[in-house]
Design an enzyme around this catalytic site. Structure first.
Site, mmCIF file in Angstrom:
data_model
loop_
_atom_site.group_PDB
_atom_site.id
_atom_site.type_symbol
_atom_site.label_atom_id
_atom_site.label_comp_id
_atom_site.label_asym_id
_atom_site.label_seq_id
_atom_site.Cartn_x
_atom_site.Cartn_y
_atom_site.Cartn_z
ATOM 1 N N ASP A 1 0.834 -1.206 0.000
ATOM 2 C CA ASP A 1 0.000 0.000 0.000
ATOM 3 C C ASP A 1 0.871 1.259 0.000
ATOM 4 O OD1 ASP A 1 -2.401 1.375 -0.051
ATOM 5 O OD2 ASP A 1 -2.603 1.411 2.133
ATOM 6 N N ASN B 1 -11.141 -2.623 -4.889
ATOM 7 C CA ASN B 1 -10.415 -1.686 -5.753
ATOM 8 C C ASN B 1 -11.140 -1.424 -7.080
ATOM 9 O OD1 ASN B 1 -7.153 -2.838 -4.598
ATOM 10 N ND2 ASN B 1 -8.274 -1.011 -3.970
HETATM 11 C C1 IPE Z 1 -5.319 -2.604 0.094
HETATM 12 O O1 IPE Z 1 -5.054 -1.264 -0.138
HETATM 13 C C2 IPE Z 1 -5.327 -3.364 -1.203
HETATM 14 C C3 IPE Z 1 -4.035 -3.513 -1.870
HETATM 15 C C4 IPE Z 1 -2.888 -3.080 -1.445
HETATM 16 C C5 IPE Z 1 -4.096 -4.231 -3.110
HETATM 17 P P1 IPE Z 1 -6.215 -0.183 -0.259
HETATM 18 O O2 IPE Z 1 -5.546 1.117 -0.462
HETATM 19 O O3 IPE Z 1 -7.185 -0.617 -1.302
HETATM 20 O O4 IPE Z 1 -6.912 -0.296 1.162
HETATM 21 P P2 IPE Z 1 -7.783 0.765 1.985
HETATM 22 O O5 IPE Z 1 -8.816 1.303 1.062
HETATM 23 O O6 IPE Z 1 -6.851 1.832 2.458
HETATM 24 O O7 IPE Z 1 -8.340 -0.024 3.136
HETATM 25 C C1 IPE Z 2 -1.707 0.267 -3.277
HETATM 26 O O1 IPE Z 2 -1.484 1.618 -3.373
HETATM 27 C C2 IPE Z 2 -1.963 -0.384 -4.605
HETATM 28 C C3 IPE Z 2 -3.370 -0.758 -4.839
HETATM 29 C C4 IPE Z 2 -4.316 -0.742 -3.967
HETATM 30 C C5 IPE Z 2 -3.707 -1.180 -6.166
HETATM 31 P P1 IPE Z 2 -2.666 2.682 -3.310
HETATM 32 O O2 IPE Z 2 -3.101 2.980 -4.692
HETATM 33 O O3 IPE Z 2 -3.755 2.223 -2.411
HETATM 34 O O4 IPE Z 2 -1.903 3.917 -2.684
HETATM 35 P P2 IPE Z 2 -2.472 4.954 -1.630
HETATM 36 O O5 IPE Z 2 -2.963 4.166 -0.458
HETATM 37 O O6 IPE Z 2 -3.563 5.719 -2.312
HETATM 38 O O7 IPE Z 2 -1.293 5.787 -1.295
HETATM 39 MG MG MG Z 3 -4.112 2.482 -0.424
#
Ligand code: IPE
Ligand code: IPE
Ligand code: MG
Length: 238
Positions: free
Chosen positions: A19, A67
């Site tokens: 993340d 997602n």
């Molecule tokens: C969790 O990250 C999913 C992945 C890293 C693939 P998210 O960014 O989607 O999670 P939340 O929304 O902060 O819980």
């Molecule tokens: C994790 O990074 C990757 C996926 C969930 C696909 P994020 O896209 O959630 O990054 P932040 O949390 O917005 O920084």
């Molecule tokens: Mg995230």
């Protein structure tokens, strides 16, 4: 080289919630997708480090069932990156002895990705050094719902259902539960990752954003893990 003096202290199965890509990009006034690109490069790097450490199971959370709620352009970009990485990843996997595995429902994935995944699984099925599970279109709740469906369809008598049977119907069938779950990016939650399998996992949270999570950071996580005392509900033995 090795993060820990005692090899027995290394986890057999490391699972990572990658993340923080979006915030990494925002910090640099770049589009979110630039963060995802850097995140994918970093995933490659961390896979390499953990193969050197001879960790037999690695699981990476790349795209959750939730997602899909992101803007279309970001979703398309993520799948574009995944497609490119799968292509390049097959050669790398063959060199390093990595066997690919997918956690998640294949439906709803773009047909091109489904085909790439099928190929990657087939071509690497005899590799034995590391099982690399990529979780995309993965949700822990979805996985449990799928198990319930399969159990009913299998006609197995209710009294024969136990934890071992349930485990055999999970996407992770045949893969041991994670010993260590790492979440980068500062949030302290599981976000629907490995809900069943996480029962006794050690969880390590770090504010470091995924694209910045390098060898030094993984070493820190492995050292922290080696100091945990796992009791599995029992009492300490020493
Ligand atoms: C969790 O990250 C999913 C992945 C890293 C693939 P998210 O960014 O989607 O999670 P939340 O929304 O902060 O819980
Ligand atoms: C994790 O990074 C990757 C996926 C969930 C696909 P994020 O896209 O959630 O990054 P932040 O949390 O917005 O920084
Ligand atoms: Mg995230």
């Amino acid at each position: 080289m090795m993060p820990s003096a005692n090899l027995n202290d290394l986890p057999q199965h490391v699972a990572i919630i990658m993340d923080g890509n979006g915030r990494w990009a925002e910090q640099r006034q770049l589009p979110r997708l630039a963060g995802h690109r850097q995140g994918a490069i970093n995933a490659h790097h961390i896979i390499e480090v953990l193969t050197e450490y001879k960790i037999p199971y690695l699981t990476l959370y790349a795209f959750s069932t939730e997602n899909w709620n992101r803007p279309r352009a970001e979703i398309d970009g993520l799948f574009q990156i995944l497609e490119e990485k799968l292509d390049a990843g097959i050669k790398f996997a063959q060199e390093k002895g990595i066997k690919f595995h997918h956690l998640g429902k294949p439906d709803r994935l773009p047909p091109k990705i489904r085909e790439r995944v099928r190929q990657a699984l087939e071509l690497t099925q005899n590799n034995t050094k590391m099982t690399l599970s990529l979780a995309f279109n993965y949700g822990g709740r979805d996985e449990i719902v799928e198990v319930a469906r399969h159990l009913i369809l299998s006609g197995i008598p209710a009294q024969n259902i136990d934890e071992t049977v349930v485990s055999q119907y999970l996407y992770t069938a045949g893969i041991p539960d994670p010993d260590l779950i790492i979440r980068t990016g500062g949030e302290m939650r599981l976000s629907n990752f490995l809900l069943w399998q996480a029962a006794y996992a050690e969880i390590y949270f770090t504010p470091t954003l995924w694209p910045d999570f390098d060898k030094r950071e993984i070493d820190k996580a492995l050292i922290a893990y080696s100091k945990r005392q796992r009791r599995f509900g029992s009492v300490a033995t020493e």
